[in-house]
Each structure stands twice: as C-alpha cells, then as structure tokens.
Design a protein around this motif. Sequence first.
Motif, short mmCIF file in Angstrom:
data_model
loop_
_atom_site.label_atom_id
_atom_site.label_comp_id
_atom_site.label_asym_id
_atom_site.label_seq_id
_atom_site.Cartn_x
_atom_site.Cartn_y
_atom_site.Cartn_z
N LEU A 57 0.80 -1.22 0.00
CA LEU A 57 0.00 0.00 0.00
C LEU A 57 0.85 1.29 0.00
N MET B 121 -1.22 4.67 -0.21
CA MET B 121 -1.91 4.99 1.06
C MET B 121 -0.91 5.60 2.04
N GLU C 37 -6.45 1.64 -2.46
CA GLU C 37 -5.07 1.85 -2.88
C GLU C 37 -5.03 2.31 -4.34
#
Lengths: 365, 365
Positions: free
Chosen positions: B181, B184, B249
């Motif tokens: 991720l 993020m 994501e």
Amino acid sequence: MKIDELLSKPSEWVRSDSPNSKIVMTSRVRLARNLRNVPFPGWAKKPDRQRALDLMRPVVEALPEMASCFSDSLDNLAALDKQMLVERHLISREHAAKNAGSGIVINDKETICVMINEEDHLRMQAIKSGLQLKSVFKTIDKVDTELEEQLDFAFSPRLGYLTACPTNVGTGMRASAMVHLPAMVLSDQINQVVQAVNKLGLAVRGLYGEGTEALGNFFQVSNQTTLGEREADVIERLNKVILQIIEHEENARCTLLEKKPRLVYDQVGRSYGILSQAHTISSKESLNLLSLMRMGVDLELLPAATRTIVDELFIAVQPAHVQRIAERKLTAEERDSSRAELIRQRLQDVPRPNNPPPIGSTELA
Amino acid sequence: MKIDELLSKPSEWVRSDSPNSKIVMTSRVRLARNLRNVPFPGWAKKPDRQRALDLMRPVVEALPEMASCFSDSLDNLAALDKQMLVERHLISREHAAKNAGSGIVINDKETICVMINEEDHLRMQAIKSGLQLKSVFKTIDKVDTELEEQLDFAFSPRLGYLTACPTNVGTGMRASAMVHLPAMVLSDQINQVVQAVNKLGLAVRGLYGEGTEALGNFFQVSNQTTLGEREADVIERLNKVILQIIEHEENARCTLLEKKPRLVYDQVGRSYGILSQAHTISSKESLNLLSLMRMGVDLELLPAATRTIVDELFIAVQPAHVQRIAERKLTAEERDSSRAELIRQRLQDVPRPNNPPPIGSTELA
C-alpha cells in the motif's frame, strides 16, 4: 552591456583548468575604499549618497578593465537579477537589498566587480578560479591604483584606509579562497581544520560569507585582520595556509579511498543516482549531492569533463538562476521541479560512476 | 529433497501473473492442530515431544501434496538456513529458534509448509501469490482432511479444535493477505485504513506478522477470531475487505498521479537512482526503495518485466539470503555491500523510469 547579456552565460571563473582548482573553487580579493570628506553611505543623507554615486560611477566605468562592462544604479535592476548577482558571488546580500543611490559596475568576464555605496563608498573585488590569490590581488591592486589617481580616498597615515566598519580599517582588504573539502567533512576532520585555521588568525565561513552555512562542503577561508600587516604578506600567509588545507584534503581523500572505498563509491554513486533521477529537489540537497559528484570527478570515478557540468550547476541550481531559465517567477515547489529537470538534462550524457574494487578484497575493512 | 535445492531458487509464490498481484503480494491460510491426549509442545517433556514428532512427520511426508518435499528435524538445519525459511515466510521466527523435537516439511514449490511442534503440534500453511484466499484455503483444507484420517486431533464438540493459545481455539485458522500500500502511505491515509479494518474485527500487521514493522509498505491483513464463524465465512469476509483495500489503494494511486505527479515520479526515480547506484545499503532501506519501484511498475513508469526482478529482490536482499549468495557468514557491513552489489546487478538492464508530463502543465499543482 545589458544585464541579460551578462547573466545569460556562466561566469568566466567557473573554469576547471586553473591551478589547484580540484580543491580551490575560487580566489577573491576585495578592497574597501571611501571618499575623503564625504559621509559613509550608512550615515549619508539620500542626496549625498546620490552625489557620491554620480561622482564615482563614471570613474569606475572609465577604467581600462571596464572597457566592456555592465554598469547600473541598483534601482534599475529587478530583484531576481540582483539575486542572480549574489548567487554568482558578484555582489553581497546587503548590496542586493539596496536601491537608488547605490550602483554596480562589472566587467564582461565577471572577474572584476565594483559595488558603489555598499557599506563603504567603494567595494571592489577581483575573482578567479582556482588558487590564484597573488594574481587576483595584482588585478584589484591595479584597479585601486587607477581609481586613486582620480578619486580622493579617505586615508590616515597612522591607520591606513578608513572604512565604515573598524574591522576593515587599514588595508581595507579581505582576501579569500573558496575551498571544497568533502573528504574532511566525510571523515569528521573539518572541525579540527577550522579550529587550526582560526588559531592562525584566519576566518572560515560558509558558501556566502559571514554567517552563512557551509553548503556543499564549501568553506571560505579569509584573513581576519586589516591592520599591521602588508597586503602582500597577508596574501602570502593565506596562500600558505590554503596550500596546507589542500594537502590535508588530498590526504583525507586518499585515506578514505584506501580505508573506506565503499563509502566513497557509495556517496558518489548515490549522489549521481539521485541527481540524475529526481523530479523535485531543493537547492540545499542539490549543492550537497553535486559536491559529492565533484569529489567523484577528482577521484576519477567520473569522467574529467563532468567537472565543468557540475561547477556550472553549483550556480545554475540556485533559486534566481532556476527562475531565469524558466523565464518567470516560480513558487518554491515549481523551483524544485525546474531545478530537478535542469539537473537531469545536464547529467543525461554523464555515464554511471565507476564500480569499486570487487567485494572480498582487503580494502573492505 | 535437500535444503540447498529448496533454497537455491526463488519461491514459487513470487509470481506476478496472479489475480490482483499488483497490490496483493500473497494469500496465506494456516491451521493449528493438536494431537489428542498428547501434551502441547510447550508443556511436553523432551521425550514426549520427540515421540510426537516421530509420529507426525512420516504422516505429513506421506501426503500426496508432499510427493516431492523437504523434510527434516530442526536440529539438522543451520541457523542461516532456518533464517532463510523465515525470510521466505515459510516458518515463524519462533519455530526457527527450535531444535531437536521440532520439524518441518515443505513441498518443493514452497506453497505448502507444515511446522511440527511449534506452539501447536501442527501448524500447516498454504501460500500463493496474489489474491487467492479461497483457493489457498481449499489447498490447506484438503491437507487437513488427509491428516485427520491418520491422526487423532484434539477436538471439542463445543469449542472446535483445541490449541495451545486460546486465541486459536475453534477453527485454528489464520487467513491473511500481504498487501502493498505505498500510495496509502504516501498520501497519509494508512492509519485510517488500519483503524477501519480493525473495526471490522480484522488485524493489520507488519511484514513478518505480529509485532513486526510495516517495512516496504507491506501490511498483513488477517482474521482476529477463530470462534463462532465458519472458515468459509471468515475467508469470504476477509476477501471482501481486501477487495475494498485494493480499491482504496488504486484510488490513492490515481489521485497521487493526478494531483502530485512529480511526487510520484520523484519517489520512483530516486528509488531507482539509489538502488542502481548504491554500494552499501541496509535491508530496511532496500525494502522501502524496492516498494516504490514496485509502485512505479504498477503505474507503468517502469517496464512490466521489472516486477519479477523487484519481487525476487524483496526476498533476496534479506540478511540470510544475502549471506547465502556470498557463500559465507558476513559482518553487517559486508552484508550491506553485498546487498548493494546484488541489487545493482539485478537492476543493470532495467531502463530509467519514464519522465513526467512536461513542466508547466496544469498537473503540477
């Protein structure tokens, strides 16, 4: 000559073929002079200052050294152009902040520059690449002699030349060399050197003189005192110390390469890797990485021709220069992008740095 | 099959052509099982543990899934080999610390792995690349059924499977996905996601499970509870959440590329620049930079073929793997050099990342 013409090319002193230019970036000498019976610029009323400027500027322009020059009153210059002159080490930050009543005369090669009504009536400097203190002094001494034939300088037989700040009284001379000491910094020896140099009565300052940071591992070494010693002796003494500093830096580089080759290759490689791949970068980070690439050139990890590219970038990555290339005022974020793009362009034909000796060799310690 | 044979090639699950493998690195399901009327490994006396091992190991080896496998008692394994198994996510750190009385059976593709006498008598896991939780569960469920035909598992009609730690009682199942991720993290949304996932009764952990750091922007999302819900339902629920995380994501990546393209190009470019030029690098820095390169591949700033190189490096840069390549025990400093050399070799044919849209475009904001 117009300011655009002056600023559109790199400074003449960004050259790599001067004596000791591996470690000494530039040599500079400046002299402070004032007119007799005219108030110092800081004390003068506006009309006095203007009168002094009008008296001095034509004399400076008429110097044979200024046959082709840029000359103007500071109120005619855009803030960005003034900042570019600061970034090129041609005028002081203080002078860039001045306007009407102050002026500037610079020869086309940017090797001689006269600030009018800075802290003193006249601050004249000569600058050349490498270690050339004697030759630089000779140049500015000639300018001083020529000016003194036309202007009546404030001079005391007991003290010497009188100046606005007592620290300059006497010779009015500040001689300095900009030295590049990445190996001393990498091997934590720089503080020792600074202390030793201070004990010899010399000052060590940052990239833009007094009170500025030592960006890119550059240090400015200069004389502290202006009383009780002949100019030639000061220059001679400074020159000797610089030669010692060069020797120390060269030894530090050899030792690093011998004892910690991977550290050296790593620092040079990463600097090249980041500079050639970043898309946003501050001027501070750029200077510090360019510094390590410059050391890489000196240590033959990168081709010799890379030095001029790197040395030009030291000036070109600075905020005003970046904005000039973009042809407009940029936000800080835009500057960081433009700077990264400029660096990537200039480095695109520079090959990867050499590889270190194979792993497992005894040098790995 | 010998341990060298197993460890000389990358794990089968390092594949890039699985469903959702852009964002989901691996799917894993492990089951905890214990023998009835035999003390748990943590309580058992040494001879009891050895007897349990001798009872279970032949049964595991005889599974059709283990037709070609590596099987051994842990006291026969070198510390470095055990650490490699940890780095490949095949055994737990705790199991690697065990010796005589504990064992391991791994199929040749490294997709099924049974730890004997870890915390429980049996810890069996299946692992595959990408988001394949259902298929992974099916695999390990079959193994479990086959083993249960031969072994008498401790089972309570009221509680389900009994385990050493009460948090595993019931299904004994921990299903998890390793998600990548970076966007993020770059856009500071990761804490929100972690909190939201926690509220759904799922756990988010670091690269090596409970109590480990989220290196390289990898997070392990798994079920918390093992009581009161059927295995298939847990898998289904986890799968849904993972699909949502993937969507988040992907959105974060699009937003970053749209709003801050230079940040994205800069992060990817610098990562490539450093990894391809460093001569000494820690495993932590390597993982974090490889993570950004992996995002660069997903965003098509780098060729698709780069993903396998990067994914293999995630495992290969870890300390035990680096030492295996060097064929000897290395000091920390030597590991950092060897790691950097390995990375430079693997990346040498990877071209520079793409350039961003031209400066001055509206995307620069």
